[in-house]
Design an enzyme around this catalytic site. Structure first.
Site, PDB file in Angstrom:
ATOM      1  N   LYS B  82      10.624 -31.690  -9.717  1.00 47.10           N
ATOM      2  CA  LYS B  82      10.572 -32.975  -9.008  1.00 47.10           C
ATOM      3  C   LYS B  82       9.511 -32.870  -7.908  1.00 47.10           C
ATOM      4  O   LYS B  82       9.394 -31.818  -7.254  1.00 47.10           O
ATOM      5  CB  LYS B  82      11.966 -33.230  -8.412  1.00 47.10           C
ATOM      6  CG  LYS B  82      12.175 -34.555  -7.730  1.00 47.10           C
ATOM      7  CD  LYS B  82      13.636 -34.650  -7.261  1.00 47.10           C
ATOM      8  CE  LYS B  82      13.972 -35.993  -6.646  1.00 47.10           C
ATOM      9  NZ  LYS B  82      15.397 -36.098  -6.262  1.00 47.10           N
ATOM     10  N   SER B 157      17.710 -40.060  -7.829  1.00 46.40           N
ATOM     11  CA  SER B 157      16.284 -40.098  -7.612  1.00 46.40           C
ATOM     12  C   SER B 157      15.485 -39.155  -8.504  1.00 46.40           C
ATOM     13  O   SER B 157      14.265 -39.296  -8.612  1.00 46.40           O
ATOM     14  CB  SER B 157      15.974 -39.750  -6.153  1.00 46.40           C
ATOM     15  OG  SER B 157      16.427 -38.449  -5.837  1.00 46.40           O
ATOM     16  N   SER B 181      21.688 -37.713  -7.113  1.00 50.21           N
ATOM     17  CA  SER B 181      20.332 -37.821  -7.664  1.00 50.21           C
ATOM     18  C   SER B 181      20.004 -36.870  -8.804  1.00 50.21           C
ATOM     19  O   SER B 181      18.974 -37.040  -9.459  1.00 50.21           O
ATOM     20  CB  SER B 181      19.300 -37.649  -6.552  1.00 50.21           C
ATOM     21  OG  SER B 181      19.260 -38.799  -5.754  1.00 50.21           O
TER      22      SER B 181
END
Lengths: 59, 470
Positions: B82, B157, B181
């Site tokens: 990420k 996320s 997330s």
């Protein structure tokens, strides 16, 4: 470690924020306080201090 | 296993093939990079692809392995992170314009650990801006598309991290989880994802959102792959003040079955207002767990509604503090949703935050008592399957709620109390969208959570289904 303040300031950066929708903001803040009201009313005798990282917590 | 079939790969399978020299790290890396180049324009899971660096690292891994210096099951394994994990010399945007040109001088601890284990970084993954949202509809880098239906959100996320695994672009991705997330996009994209116990995996160099809620964890194709990845990234790090001094077990004793295991169902709160397809899939999964030998018990964990509010208040207040600089100095460069949340959080009152921490202490005690009766809790991961990108509200059983509120309803409490929480696929909706099951353990109960997830996954077989990316 903190990135420098001008990171990401390309030619198309927008230095000034558009006006926010004040009515929507006030409604959202009311929502936060309404939610927080569900945390109850404290009584000092009942309320021992809480720590984010409690001593002896196994985590 | 051949280099032409990445959709059939698992981390464990490729690791065995690399060790036996039936596949080379260069072949594996090139196959995945080619797949990313060909298909990711439709998914938008990557912000940065590191083709030259990855191939260079793959050649180095290959040389080491040929010389007999095999480091372990992550040696030569391509992964992606990420874009909130700092990567030395590689742009780290956190999905935001405010960090669009940020090139960190150091690596995040988990990136260091994976490099030491011999893993190969393929690139940096798209996400919800600053990790502050649940959709990964990113105003600066574009929406991450759900590989099962590109008109729907991948979740957030860590949306790019989940979509990349579901699309077979990587064998392992790293995500972060502050209110769900890792688990939200894992459930929506039909892959396993683990939010470990608070303090088990170092957050050093993971761009902070909320210090007391942030967790770092792996996302993979199978639960066995999660166990392998967790072994590599877990462990004490003095540079993360919340890092726990606990031994890191092997996690790989997954074959023990579920005979005698006690699984609790917290029917109050976690089974409220479910989409019908989700309710059916979860009840069927509970039936499978019972057939695998687990004892299923109803358990009461009191105060979950208040705990959910405490998580919400804590997140809003802490995020407004940690990201204050961007709210004050660069508000025009933030997406409207993130700016709005930060503006609201800045008006959280100290008394509200303090009361939330008291509720947190009580919630921890309530879970501790529940775990005196059971070895793990099982819940729906989310009340719904993936909404459309354009949807902002969902209606379940006649009640309408915002998409972020619905998606975090069953995830955010275990961020507040720090408990390990695994999302594992447990079926599909009538319209073909993945559904997730959540398995929650006591502090540092990852071996039990992974054991249950693995046994269920083997029995149910949902992990073998792949979205039609080609």
């Amino acid at each position: 470690m903190t990135p420098p303040a001008d990171v990401g300031r390309g030619a198309d950066a927008k230095p000034h924020a558009p006006e926010r929708d004040e009515a929507a903001h006030r409604a959202a803040v009311r929502g936060l306080h309404d939610q927080a009201a569900r945390l109850g009313i404290l009584d000092a005798l009942d309320a021992e201090p809480a720590l984010i990282f409690a001593p002896g917590d196994p985590r | 296993m051949t280099a032409s079939d990445p959709a059939a790969w698992t981390l464990a399978g490729v690791a065995r093939a690399i060790r036996a020299r039936r596949l080379s790290p260069v072949e594996v890396t090139r196959a995945l990079l080619d797949r990313i180049e060909r298909f990711d324009p439709q998914i938008n899971s990557f912000i940065t692809v590191l083709r030259a660096d990855a191939l260079k690292a793959a050649r180095a891994a290959e040389r080491e392995i040929v010389r007999g210096r095999y480091r372990g099951p992550l040696h030569g394994i391509p992964y992606a992170a990420k874009d909130l994990f700092l990567t030395r010399g590689i742009r780290t945007t956190c999905g935001s314009r405010v960090l669009a040109d940020f090139v960190p001088p150091e690596d995040a601890a988990v990136v260091e650990r994976l490099r030491d284990a011999g893993a190969i970084l393929l690139g940096k993954l798209n996400m919800h801006e600053l990790a502050y949202g649940t959709t990964s509809v990113n105003p600066h880098f574009g929406a991450v598309r759900n590989p099962w239906d590109r008109e729907r959100i991948a979740g957030g996320s860590s949306g790019g991290s989940a979509a990349a695994i579901a699309s077979s672009f990587a064998l392992l991705t790293l995500g972060s989880d502050t209110g769900g997330s890792i688990r939200i996009p894992s459930a929506l994209c039909g892959i396993p994802g683990l939010k470990p116990t608070y303090g088990l995996v170092s957050r050093r160099g993971a761009y902070p959102l909320s210090w007391s809620l942030d967790h770092v964890g792996p996302m993979t194709r199978t639960v066995e792959d999660l166990a392998i990845a967790l072994r590599a990234i877990a462990g004490h790090d003095p540079r993360d003040p919340a890092s726990a001094r606990v031994p890191v077990p092997g996690y790989a004793r997954l074959q023990k079955g579920l005979g005698g295991i006690r699984i609790g169902l917290p029917r109050t709160y976690y089974f409220d207002r479910l989409d019908e397809d989700v309710g059916r899939a979860v009840e069927e999964a509970v039936g499978e767990l019972r057939r695998l030998g687990a004892r299923i018990l109803d358990v009461d964990v009191p105060g979950l509604g208040e705990a959910s509010v405490a998580a919400f208040v804590t997140l809003f207040a802490e995020a407004a503090a940690s990201l204050e600089r961007w709210r004050l100095e660069r508000p025009g460069d933030l997406g409207a949703d993130v700016r709005g949340r930060l503006d609201v959080g800045a008006e959280a009152m100290a008394v509200e935050y303090i009361k939330a921490q008291r509720v947190r202490t009580g919630a921890r005690a309530n879970f501790r008592r529940a775990f005196e009766r059971v070895d793990a809790l099982v819940t729906p991961q989310l009340p719904i399957a993936a909404p459309r990108i354009t949807e902002t509200e969902v209606t379940i059983g006649g009640t309408t709620e915002g998409v972020p509120a619905a998606l975090t309803r069953f995830t955010r409490i275990t961020n507040l109390v720090g408990l390990p929480s695994l999302s594992v696929p447990c079926g599909f909706s009538a319209s073909g969208l993945p559904i997730g099951l959540q398995i929650i353990g006591p502090p540092f109960g990852e071996p039990m959570v992974l054991r249950i997830g693995h046994a269920y996954e083997r029995r149910a077989g949902w992990h073998a289904r792949r979205p039609p990316v080609e």
